[in-house]
Design an enzyme around this catalytic site. Structure first.
Site, mmCIF file in Angstrom:
data_model
loop_
_atom_site.group_PDB
_atom_site.id
_atom_site.type_symbol
_atom_site.label_atom_id
_atom_site.label_comp_id
_atom_site.label_asym_id
_atom_site.label_seq_id
_atom_site.Cartn_x
_atom_site.Cartn_y
_atom_site.Cartn_z
ATOM 1 N N ASP A 50 0.562 5.122 -0.086
ATOM 2 C CA ASP A 50 -0.351 6.243 -0.001
ATOM 3 C C ASP A 50 0.448 7.506 -0.311
ATOM 4 O OD1 ASP A 50 -2.059 8.315 0.821
ATOM 5 O OD2 ASP A 50 -3.050 6.968 2.255
ATOM 6 N N ASP B 89 0.843 -1.182 0.000
ATOM 7 C CA ASP B 89 0.000 0.000 0.000
ATOM 8 C C ASP B 89 0.883 1.238 0.000
ATOM 9 O OD1 ASP B 89 -1.841 1.981 0.403
ATOM 10 O OD2 ASP B 89 -2.284 1.440 2.477
ATOM 11 N N ASP C 145 3.081 1.066 3.518
ATOM 12 C CA ASP C 145 2.515 0.896 4.857
ATOM 13 C C ASP C 145 2.700 -0.567 5.292
ATOM 14 O OD1 ASP C 145 1.012 0.615 7.116
ATOM 15 O OD2 ASP C 145 -0.665 1.822 6.384
#
Ligand code: SF4
Ligand SMILES: [Zn+2]
Lengths: 320, 435
Positions: free
Chosen positions: A96, A94, A271
């Protein structure tokens, strides 16, 4: 753009624009084994443990509830309603855009620049997953504010979180490569940049990326303003892969400091909690990210993908 | 070859030629006795050190494994013969008897089977260490060629080596998911690019791939094959009546495994930390704050994955990382009284202090706690179910930092440890020596 969607807009989106066919096959094909979760009021996904035995049920639910956000598990369960009988989980990365530790923009939330940088990071991770780790069943999803890589190769889906955290560190370059190697004749000192294969090569690429994206304001552990400045002044050497020269200019001890700081910074590119959690729920591709009014969607061609063209719902263009 | 890999063709031939006559396993084997006496490194002062027949040899292998693992006074000289190639033939046969015994009686998922597989890995590792470097390289390569019949090894086949930190992913040279071990293959993929760096590719191969990785891989593969063999024996039992001699040997092995398992261990510095009541004052910061309950998300992880393993090991087997022995809760706490009266209440208390209290909305987590103690997915601690799941070991600081960063508030002691449990054993030791 990037404004929250109103309740009315959500309704328009799900009733007029959204189609169950936009949910990728890799989810539709396993819909009955996954847990779904929803956020109806914008306060986090608290309607969880939902199960849909067929895509048709999911479709009806979405059209009638028009949720603020929709999620589905990376895990496959025998009894998804109880999150029981864990079978396997996708391996997920992930990124972001808002949380990238080295962004050259200074925006508050996200902007074109950091989204592009998120994409660059994502592509290099995918290259490593394919080229080194030999994984093939890889899906890329634009999450509305960044990207998810979702890996569905059977071999890795059964792996525990320890192995996943090793994979993570490998692909982002979060471990310092050894610099002492020995064989029967003795011990050798080899710098990561002089080894053109395996992990040291991946690591060298990640260090290069990081150095190229540092700004005067970057914060690196144990690296003071003077050292940062020297790195910035000399980084053009890396474009020609003159690592040895770069190291000499910086000074070997200070070079070590920089590399070490980048190693821990790299850990923050992805993450980690998402990657090692076997029961995580992720935003459902095709659903609306209501906070920023963007569509979460599967990306087929990463190079050509432009979120500002493809992930913007119609209602946003119609806003006055 | 079969000294290292009894499952090789050579090993199978040895067993075939012997005829596999189990009736003779208690007969005195003068050839074996002579060999053992002729090994100069072998301690012969006590007659009991010398295996007299196949049955003895089987049991001695198991004894060696247990003692080496858990006895601080382990004497290598007692077992020197196990590391001399002269015994190859007998050793190979003993290996097969051992695996068959475990296969017929306990099956592949038993604790006994796990011990035997681990034993075989240990024995190979030590045997390789005793070889001369040139021999070692040659044998490793030979065995590897023999084992890798399929043309490639994928790194995913080595996942549990990675998970247990025996191999780091970063050390493997990977290309398209394959682990590069072969010199030619290495050259083919990287030879040209390495030449551009003005280094000799051959040397790079030796330095990067060399023996260590290969050895780890063969050990691992032989362990896997041993497990598969035990499994295949177990499956045959469903069709053929097992030989009573094997059943008897299996009982003996099991007895040695549990009787000889002694709980030594301790922390660096020489002290031993035995199972004893918990001293909460000596807990690391992360555990202390977990005991106060979790106010936000992640309650289940903290209670089930973090507190349960920590408290149970701290109370029952604090030296687990040191002694490296495969224990069950009931090995230390046979009637489960300590577990029920001391450990579970502490876990339940912490669960209650969470907000909202964990079991209020997730009662099924009680079952997960039992599972993490090794008692399967059941709602009570029933010794009959023990072994269905494994007794989960406490997670490392690194993992705590990744999974529950809010809990980790390191203090001075934290600097020198890698696992909250070592924090605790170290404190106990310091505490003792301060008195
Ligand atoms: S360093 Fe380890 S022992 Fe110390 S608080 Fe953090 S997790 Fe606990
Ligand atoms: Zn930005």
């Amino acid at each position: 753009m990037f404004n929250p969607a109103t309740l009315e807009e959500r309704r328009i989106y799900y009733r007029e624009e959204w189609d169950i066919k936009q949910v990728p096959d890799f989810i539709v094909n396993s819909v009955e084994n996954r847990e779904f979760g929803f956020d109806h009021f914008g306060r986090g996904p608290n309607d969880r443990y939902k199960v849909f035995n067929t895509p048709e049920y999911l479709k009806r639910f979405m059209k009638s509830k028009t949720p603020f956000a929709a999620y589905c598990s990376v895990a496959f369960y025998e009894k998804p309603r109880k999150r029981d009988g864990w079978i396997k989980s996708e391996l997920v990365f992930d990124v972001d855009a808002k949380d990238i530790p080295i962004r050259t923009c200074n925006c508050e939330n996200v902007c074109e620049i950091c989204l592009r940088e998120a994409k660059e990071i994502i592509s290099s991770i995918i290259d490593t997953l394919k080229g080194d780790l030999g994984l093939n069943n890889i899906h890329l999803v634009y999450s509305g504010r960044g990207y998810h890589i979702r890996v569905l190769d059977e071999d890795v889906m059964e792996m525990d979180s320890d192995v996943r955290s090793h994979i993570l560190k490998y692909v982002v370059g979060a471990d310092l490569p050894k610099d002492k190697y020995d064989d029967s004749d003795g011990i050798y000192n080899l710098e990561h940049f002089s080894i053109p294969f395996g992990y040291p090569k991946v690591f060298t690429e990640r260090v290069k990326y990081a150095i190229n994206h540092l700004t005067q304001d970057s914060k690196l552990d144990d690296v003071n303003a003077k050292l940062l400045k020297d790195v910035l002044t000399n980084r053009n050497l890396l474009d020609r892969d003159e690592w040895g020269l770069f190291k000499t200019k910086i000074g070997p001890l200070r070079y070590k400091k920089v590399v070490k700081a980048i190693t821990s910074l790299n850990m923050g590119l992805v993450d980690a909690k998402v990657s090692i959690d076997l029961k995580r729920i992720l935003r459902l591709p095709s659903s609306l990210h209501s906070k920023v009014s963007m569509r979460c969607m599967e990306v087929k061609n990463i190079d050509a993908f432009d979120p500002f063209k493809e992930a913007v719902p119609k209602f946003v263009w119609e806003r006055k | 070859m079969s000294f290292i890999n009894p499952l090789s063709d050579e090993g199978k031939r040895i067993v075939m030629e012997d005829g596999g006559n189990l009736d003779r396993i208690y007969d005195e084997n003068s050839q074996l006795i002579d060999i053992v006496y002729s090994i100069s490194a072998q301690e012969t002062s006590d007659d009991a050190f010398i295996p007299k027949n196949y049955s003895d040899l089987v049991i001695k292998r198991v004894e060696w494994f247990i003692e080496k693992k858990s006895d601080p006074d382990y004497k290598h000289k007692k077992y020197a013969y196990l590391f001399h190639r002269e015994i190859t033939k007998m050793d190979t046969i003993a290996f097969y008897i051992l695996c068959q015994a475990i296969g017929v009686k306990f099956g592949p998922n038993s604790r006994e089977s796990r011990a035997v597989v681990e034993l075989q890995g240990q024995i190979i590792e030590n045997r390789l260490e005793e070889l001369l470097i040139s021999e070692r390289t040659e044998i490793t390569q030979k065995i590897l060629n023999n084992l890798i019949v399929q043309d490639k090894i994928k790194w995913t086949q080595l996942a549990d080596l990675v998970s247990s930190k025996k191999i780091s992913l970063q050390e493997l040279v990977l290309k398209d998911g394959n682990v590069i071990l072969d010199r030619e293959e290495f050259m083919e993929h990287f030879g040209e690019i390495i030449k551009k760096t003005n280094r000799p590719p051959e040397k790079m191969y030796d330095v990067f791939i060399g023996n260590r990785i290969k050895e780890l891989i063969i050990i691992k593969m032989i362990m896997q094959n041993t497990e598969n063999y035990i499994k295949s024996v177990h499956e045959r039992v469903k069709i053929i009546e097992p030989n009573p001699i094997l059943l008897k040997i299996a009982d003996k092995v099991s007895e040695v495994l549990s009787k000889e398992m002694r709980y030594y261990g301790g922390v660096s510095g020489g002290g031993t930390v035995k199972a004893s009541p918990l001293n909460v004052d000596l807990f690391p910061p992360c555990i202390k704050s977990a005991l106060e309950g979790i106010k936000s998300g992640g309650r289940n992880e903290v209670i089930v994955l973090f507190l349960t393993p920590f408290l149970s090991y701290a109370r029952l087997n604090p030296s687990v990382f040191r002694s490296n022995a495969t224990l069950k809760v009931s090995d230390v706490d046979p009637d489960l009284k300590i577990t029920k009266n001391e450990i579970l209440p502490m876990i339940y208390d912490a669960a209650d202090r969470c907000s909202p209290p964990l079991f209020d909305d997730q009662p099924q987590e009680k079952i997960n706690i039992n599972a993490k103690l090794g008692f399967g997915m059941h709602d009570d601690l029933n010794p009959q179910h023990e072994g269905e799941t494994t007794w989960y070991t406490p997670m490392s600081c690194e993992k705590v930092k990744l999974q529950m960063p809010a809990l980790c508030r390191p203090d001075e002691t934290c600097k020198s440890i890698g696992n909250p449990l070592s924090y605790y054993t170290r404190k106990i030791w310091q505490n003792k020596s301060n008195k």
